[in-house]
Scaffold this active site. Structure first.
Site, PDB file in Angstrom:
ATOM      1  N   ARG A 237       0.851  -1.181   0.000  1.00  0.00           N
ATOM      2  CA  ARG A 237       0.000   0.000   0.000  1.00  0.00           C
ATOM      3  C   ARG A 237       0.888   1.233   0.000  1.00  0.00           C
ATOM      4  O   ARG A 237       1.910   1.289   0.697  1.00  0.00           O
ATOM      5  CB  ARG A 237      -0.930   0.021   1.226  1.00  0.00           C
ATOM      6  CG  ARG A 237      -2.108  -0.930   1.138  1.00  0.00           C
ATOM      7  CD  ARG A 237      -3.084  -0.518   0.046  1.00  0.00           C
ATOM      8  NE  ARG A 237      -4.275  -1.343  -0.012  1.00  0.00           N
ATOM      9  CZ  ARG A 237      -4.406  -2.439  -0.743  1.00  0.00           C
ATOM     10  NH1 ARG A 237      -3.367  -2.871  -1.461  1.00  0.00           N
ATOM     11  NH2 ARG A 237      -5.534  -3.102  -0.766  1.00  0.00           N
ATOM     12  N   GLU A 266      -4.188   7.268  -5.676  1.00  0.00           N
ATOM     13  CA  GLU A 266      -4.307   6.577  -6.953  1.00  0.00           C
ATOM     14  C   GLU A 266      -5.563   7.022  -7.677  1.00  0.00           C
ATOM     15  O   GLU A 266      -6.598   7.203  -7.038  1.00  0.00           O
ATOM     16  CB  GLU A 266      -4.324   5.055  -6.715  1.00  0.00           C
ATOM     17  CG  GLU A 266      -3.047   4.544  -6.074  1.00  0.00           C
ATOM     18  CD  GLU A 266      -3.066   3.037  -5.817  1.00  0.00           C
ATOM     19  OE1 GLU A 266      -4.062   2.364  -6.186  1.00  0.00           O
ATOM     20  OE2 GLU A 266      -2.075   2.521  -5.256  1.00  0.00           O
ATOM     21  N   HIS A 284      -0.943  -0.455  -9.892  1.00  0.00           N
ATOM     22  CA  HIS A 284      -1.608  -1.284  -8.878  1.00  0.00           C
ATOM     23  C   HIS A 284      -2.173  -2.563  -9.499  1.00  0.00           C
ATOM     24  O   HIS A 284      -3.363  -2.877  -9.357  1.00  0.00           O
ATOM     25  CB  HIS A 284      -2.717  -0.505  -8.167  1.00  0.00           C
ATOM     26  CG  HIS A 284      -3.050  -1.052  -6.815  1.00  0.00           C
ATOM     27  ND1 HIS A 284      -3.538  -0.289  -5.795  1.00  0.00           N
ATOM     28  CD2 HIS A 284      -2.972  -2.320  -6.310  1.00  0.00           C
ATOM     29  CE1 HIS A 284      -3.744  -1.033  -4.727  1.00  0.00           C
ATOM     30  NE2 HIS A 284      -3.407  -2.287  -5.011  1.00  0.00           N
TER      31      HIS A 284
END
Length: 326
Positions: A237, A266, A284
């Site tokens: 993360r 993000e 991601h």
């Protein structure tokens, strides 16, 4: 009949005909597919969830306002292991089970870690960019083999990374508050305090959940403990690594580079990281492959049905809800 809503970044065609959807329909569920390119607005979520008994979702945020407004929702089944985007306290307060899919994407994340390590060590993305722009500028990299790999968080994903490191004959170090001494002994892994791991590793790979105690765990002080020849890999993360501090140490040459799949905000937008040659970025996707997606989706569907059948679901985050329902 139960209503199950799927709120996903993956288009409807990906879900239609999947084993997960077939499994839900087999168990008397009506399934609605809701594709969003980016996080939906809260009012959109409320409109969807007011019609749902169960929800399958990825990393979209679910706030206290959303979860306290919906009335019939029984379970949020997260595809993946991170649940920091869900207000678990609010879910618990409103009797909503929150589940994750431990282990379902561990191999995919570990593969991606190795990909980032090799990309950094051998300047692969930079070489690709140079050739495509008409330049032939060979870069001399380093071998990954027999280097020291420090793993921060030796859980399911961290262990998969360790096994791959063994294949490269790497020396393995680990930091974790909960030590699996049996696994460590079997794979010649040495546990160290965080500062010691950072100082000794050639590659540092982060595999912790984002919790209040891990936010900003790697700040400027910690990053400066790393070797100037070392690389940081983060597929966990973004909030675990202080991004401003990382940018500062990269600009100052205090570490050799970074491979990042996750970011504090993000999608990543107008960040200095985007222009740094010593940084490799991905959107991601470390945990998402065809194989892992199928496993996560099906495991999430199973969790939904287990809750409907008043059985304890696999990967239940808020245990108190299930106990209260009994």
């Amino acid at each position: 009949m139960y209503n199950v809503s799927i709120v996903s970044v993956y288009r409807d065609q990906v879900w239609e005909g999947s084993e997960a959807v077939s499994f839900l329909k087999k168990h008397n569920c009506k399934v609605s597919l809701n594709y969003f390119k980016q996080a939906p607005m809260e009012d959109e979520l409320i409109g969807i969830l007011n019609q749902a008994d169960g929800l399958i979702t990825s990393s979209f945020p679910y706030s206290e306002r959303v979860l306290s407004t919906v009335s019939r929702l029984k379970v949020i089944a997260r595809t993946g292991v991170g649940f920091d985007a869900i207000d678990v306290d609010a879910a618990t307060e409103n009797g909503i089970c929150v589940t994750i899919t431990p282990g379902a994407n561990s191999d995919s994340v570990a593969d991606h870690v190795i990909g980032l390590m090799l990309s950094l060590a051998r300047y692969i993305p930079r070489g690709d960019r140079d050739i495509r722009s008409g330049h032939w500028l060979p870069q001399v990299g380093i071998e990954v083999s027999r280097k020291t790999l420090g793993i921060i968080g030796l859980g399911s994903i961290g262990k998969c990374v360790a096994r791959r490191g063994t294949g490269f004959e790497m020396k393995l170090l680990a930091y974790d508050l909960y030590q699996d001494t049996i696994f460590a002994a079997e794979h010649d892994i040495v546990y160290l305090p965080l500062d010691g791991l950072l100082a000794k590793s050639d590659f540092v790979s982060v595999h912790l959940p984002l919790l209040p105690e891990t936010v900003g765990l790697l700040g400027e002080r910690e990053l400066k403990l790393m070797k100037p020849t070392a690389y940081l890999i983060n597929t966990a993360r973004g909030g675990i690594v202080d991004e401003d501090s990382l940018i500062k140490v990269l600009r100052g040459g205090r570490i050799a580079g970074a491979g990042l799949d996750v970011f504090s905000v993000e999608p990543l937008d107008q960040s200095p990281l985007s222009s740094m040659d010593q940084v490799v970025l991905s959107p991601h996707v470390a945990g998402v492959t065809e194989e892992s997606w199928a496993r996560m989706a099906f495991q999430s569907a199973e969790n939904i049905i287990q809750v409907f059948q008043e059985q304890k679901p696999f990967g239940l985050v808020n245990q108190q809800v299930f106990q209260d329902k009994r």
